[in-house]
Design a protein around this motif. Structure first.
Motif, PDB file in Angstrom:
ATOM      1  N   ALA A 199      10.980   0.901   9.113  1.00 30.61           N
ATOM      2  CA  ALA A 199      10.876   0.050  10.296  1.00 30.61           C
ATOM      3  C   ALA A 199       9.426  -0.369  10.540  1.00 30.61           C
ATOM      4  N   PHE A 200       8.496   0.567  10.360  1.00 29.11           N
ATOM      5  CA  PHE A 200       7.076   0.236  10.524  1.00 29.11           C
ATOM      6  C   PHE A 200       6.661  -0.835   9.515  1.00 29.11           C
ATOM      7  N   ASN A 201       7.093  -0.685   8.267  1.00 28.40           N
ATOM      8  CA  ASN A 201       6.727  -1.667   7.247  1.00 28.40           C
ATOM      9  C   ASN A 201       7.295  -3.047   7.570  1.00 28.40           C
ATOM     10  N   ASP A 202       8.527  -3.089   8.085  1.00 31.42           N
ATOM     11  CA  ASP A 202       9.096  -4.376   8.499  1.00 31.42           C
ATOM     12  C   ASP A 202       8.287  -4.969   9.651  1.00 31.42           C
ATOM     13  N   HIS A 203       7.825  -4.118  10.554  1.00 31.80           N
ATOM     14  CA  HIS A 203       6.990  -4.587  11.663  1.00 31.80           C
ATOM     15  C   HIS A 203       5.692  -5.191  11.133  1.00 31.80           C
ATOM     16  N   GLN A 204       5.126  -4.581  10.121  1.00 30.65           N
ATOM     17  CA  GLN A 204       3.880  -5.094   9.546  1.00 30.65           C
ATOM     18  C   GLN A 204       4.076  -6.443   8.852  1.00 30.65           C
ATOM     19  N   ARG A 205       5.309  -6.738   8.451  1.00 33.81           N
ATOM     20  CA  ARG A 205       5.595  -7.998   7.745  1.00 33.81           C
ATOM     21  C   ARG A 205       6.073  -9.100   8.686  1.00 33.81           C
ATOM     22  N   ARG A 206       6.024  -8.887   9.990  1.00 36.57           N
ATOM     23  CA  ARG A 206       6.546  -9.877  10.926  1.00 36.57           C
ATOM     24  C   ARG A 206       5.728 -11.166  10.867  1.00 36.57           C
ATOM     25  N   GLU A 207       6.377 -12.252  11.195  1.00 29.75           N
ATOM     26  CA  GLU A 207       5.722 -13.557  11.335  1.00 29.75           C
ATOM     27  C   GLU A 207       4.934 -13.968  10.090  1.00 29.75           C
ATOM     28  N   GLY A 208       5.409 -13.539   8.928  1.00 32.34           N
ATOM     29  CA  GLY A 208       4.757 -13.958   7.687  1.00 32.34           C
ATOM     30  C   GLY A 208       3.586 -13.118   7.256  1.00 32.34           C
ATOM     31  N   LEU A 209       3.224 -12.079   8.034  1.00 31.13           N
ATOM     32  CA  LEU A 209       2.137 -11.195   7.611  1.00 31.13           C
ATOM     33  C   LEU A 209       2.576 -10.413   6.372  1.00 31.13           C
ATOM     34  N   LEU A 210       1.626 -10.028   5.562  1.00 29.34           N
ATOM     35  CA  LEU A 210       1.958  -9.362   4.298  1.00 29.34           C
ATOM     36  C   LEU A 210       2.066  -7.852   4.414  1.00 29.34           C
ATOM     37  N   GLY A 211       1.419  -7.258   5.413  1.00 26.33           N
ATOM     38  CA  GLY A 211       1.552  -5.824   5.601  1.00 26.33           C
ATOM     39  C   GLY A 211       1.309  -5.044   4.327  1.00 26.33           C
ATOM     40  N   PRO A 212       2.237  -4.151   3.953  1.00 25.82           N
ATOM     41  CA  PRO A 212       2.017  -3.294   2.778  1.00 25.82           C
ATOM     42  C   PRO A 212       2.044  -4.019   1.444  1.00 25.82           C
ATOM     43  N   ASP A 213       2.389  -5.306   1.442  1.00 26.43           N
ATOM     44  CA  ASP A 213       2.375  -6.088   0.204  1.00 26.43           C
ATOM     45  C   ASP A 213       1.026  -6.760  -0.042  1.00 26.43           C
ATOM     46  N   ALA A 214       0.124  -6.661   0.919  1.00 24.81           N
ATOM     47  CA  ALA A 214      -1.082  -7.492   0.907  1.00 24.81           C
ATOM     48  C   ALA A 214      -2.006  -7.217  -0.268  1.00 24.81           C
ATOM     49  N   ALA A 215      -2.238  -5.945  -0.590  1.00 18.82           N
ATOM     50  CA  ALA A 215      -3.183  -5.639  -1.669  1.00 18.82           C
ATOM     51  C   ALA A 215      -2.700  -6.204  -3.001  1.00 18.82           C
ATOM     52  N   ASP A 216      -1.411  -6.064  -3.281  1.00 20.88           N
ATOM     53  CA  ASP A 216      -0.874  -6.598  -4.533  1.00 20.88           C
ATOM     54  C   ASP A 216      -0.930  -8.117  -4.558  1.00 20.88           C
ATOM     55  N   VAL A 217      -0.613  -8.756  -3.428  1.00 15.90           N
ATOM     56  CA  VAL A 217      -0.679 -10.212  -3.366  1.00 15.90           C
ATOM     57  C   VAL A 217      -2.110 -10.694  -3.572  1.00 15.90           C
ATOM     58  N   ALA A 218      -3.072 -10.016  -2.936  1.00 13.84           N
ATOM     59  CA  ALA A 218      -4.472 -10.398  -3.103  1.00 13.84           C
ATOM     60  C   ALA A 218      -4.930 -10.193  -4.544  1.00 13.84           C
ATOM     61  N   ALA A 219      -4.514  -9.086  -5.158  1.00 14.25           N
ATOM     62  CA  ALA A 219      -4.886  -8.822  -6.552  1.00 14.25           C
ATOM     63  C   ALA A 219      -4.364  -9.929  -7.460  1.00 14.25           C
ATOM     64  N   GLU A 220      -3.120 -10.320  -7.263  1.00 17.41           N
ATOM     65  CA  GLU A 220      -2.544 -11.394  -8.081  1.00 17.41           C
ATOM     66  C   GLU A 220      -3.279 -12.708  -7.863  1.00 17.41           C
ATOM     67  N   ALA A 221      -3.655 -12.979  -6.610  1.00 17.68           N
ATOM     68  CA  ALA A 221      -4.369 -14.222  -6.313  1.00 17.68           C
ATOM     69  C   ALA A 221      -5.747 -14.247  -6.972  1.00 17.68           C
ATOM     70  N   PHE A 222      -6.468 -13.137  -6.912  1.00 19.38           N
ATOM     71  CA  PHE A 222      -7.775 -13.069  -7.578  1.00 19.38           C
ATOM     72  C   PHE A 222      -7.624 -13.215  -9.090  1.00 19.38           C
ATOM     73  N   GLU A 223      -6.669 -12.516  -9.676  1.00 20.41           N
ATOM     74  CA  GLU A 223      -6.474 -12.574 -11.126  1.00 20.41           C
ATOM     75  C   GLU A 223      -6.084 -13.984 -11.574  1.00 20.41           C
ATOM     76  N   ALA A 224      -5.269 -14.668 -10.774  1.00 21.66           N
ATOM     77  CA  ALA A 224      -4.862 -16.028 -11.118  1.00 21.66           C
ATOM     78  C   ALA A 224      -6.048 -16.981 -11.137  1.00 21.66           C
ATOM     79  N   ARG A 225      -7.129 -16.613 -10.452  1.00 18.58           N
ATOM     80  CA  ARG A 225      -8.330 -17.446 -10.409  1.00 18.58           C
ATOM     81  C   ARG A 225      -9.432 -16.906 -11.315  1.00 18.58           C
TER      82      ARG A 225
END
Length: 303
Positions: A199-225
């Protein structure tokens, strides 16, 4: 369950970081209270990944330096804990540019910033009140390093893309620490642990926020560049000596979970009372998992 006794920033009353990420009124209250930032600072300092410092130092040693030395932009600086942790661990003169939306926190961070690097060189500071979601390479012109702490998980994918574009466009490394990883471990398990965590993790992802997915998403974005990325775990390890922090974190963690899933309220209240009693008695240990990210972008002008 009331959030009245939860320090802003520790629970669901804190919906955004202190940096101004989206349009908001000029009188919007700060989202993180100084009391919360000060309470968590020792745990943050003990959690950050020291293993990422050597590759960072090597990269900084190979970058050209101006008269100010290493120029560090600290995004969402809060009370300045990142500077107090990192500046004394880097050699050479440093100039820190502190970014936050809260003028009080900016003042606090500037006044409490370290004045000397690891080798005794001078550390200077300036403050900027602004919106990290609108950072551009121009805003980071001359930057040697971008840092942030507990920031990525309160960003959307679009905001992370903007941050990554700015760092890569400026050709500077980024050290982004203490992103929520979405995992908690208690010394004594309870059947409600998993439900509250989800439930906490879902709360962190509200309104499009990345919450616990953020580090992986940022890593992929940096690597893609074209950046080289290193991820490292950075868990809080809370025991009897951190009972005050554990209590505030528990109230915020459970409060956010119940805000997301109100049907948990009755069971969560009993759960929280038991956990708080165990923490006060020195019988509870908690690992709150985070992730640190180091991205080494190609320097501007390199092939």
């Amino acid at each position: 369950m009331s959030s009245a006794d939860v320090i802003p920033g520790a629970g669901p009353v804190a919906e955004r970081a202190t940096v101004r990420l989206r349009e908001s009124g000029p009188d919007d209250p700060p989202r993180y209270a100084p009391e919360w930032l000060q309470l968590r600072e020792p745990a943050d300092a003990g959690a950050r990944a020291l293993d990422l410092l050597d590759p960072l130092r090597i990269r900084l040693a190979n970058l050209p330096r101006g008269k100010a030395g290493t120029v560090v932009h600290d995004l969402g600086c809060g009370t300045g804990s990142m500077g107090r942790w990192l500046a004394p661990r880097l050699d050479g003169a440093q100039h820190w540019v502190l970014h936050d939306r809260d003028p009080y926190l900016l003042h606090f961070a500037a006044v409490a910033s370290p004045r000397a690097a690891a080798d005794g060189s001078r550390v200077t500071v300036e403050t900027r009140r602004g919106d990290v979601a609108r950072l551009t390479p121009d805003a980071l012109g001359g930057a040697s390093l971008v840092t942030a702490s507990a920031l990525l998980d309160v960003l959307t994918r679009e905001e992370i893309d903007a941050l990554v574009d700015a760092c890569v466009g400026a050709g500077c490394p980024a050290l982004l620490t203490l992103s929520v990883a979405g995992r908690v471990e208690f010394s004594a398990s309870d059947p409600l642990d998993a439900e509250l965590q989800d439930a906490f993790n879902d709360h962190q992802r509200r309104e499009g926020l990345l919450g616990p997915d953020a580090a992986d998403v940022a890593a992929e974005a940096f690597e893609a560049r074209g950046a080289t990325v290193k991820l490292h775990p950075s868990a809080w390890r809370l025991g009897p000596a951190e009972a005050a922090l554990t209590a505030q974190w528990l109230k915020g963690w459970v409060g956010a979970a119940v805000e997301e899933r109100p049907e948990l309220s009755a069971r969560a209240e009993t759960y929280l009372e038991a956990r708080l009693a165990a923490a006060a008695a020195g019988e509870l240990r908690v690992a709150v998992h985070h992730t640190d990210l180091l991205a080494l972008a190609r320097p501007v002008g390199s092939v």
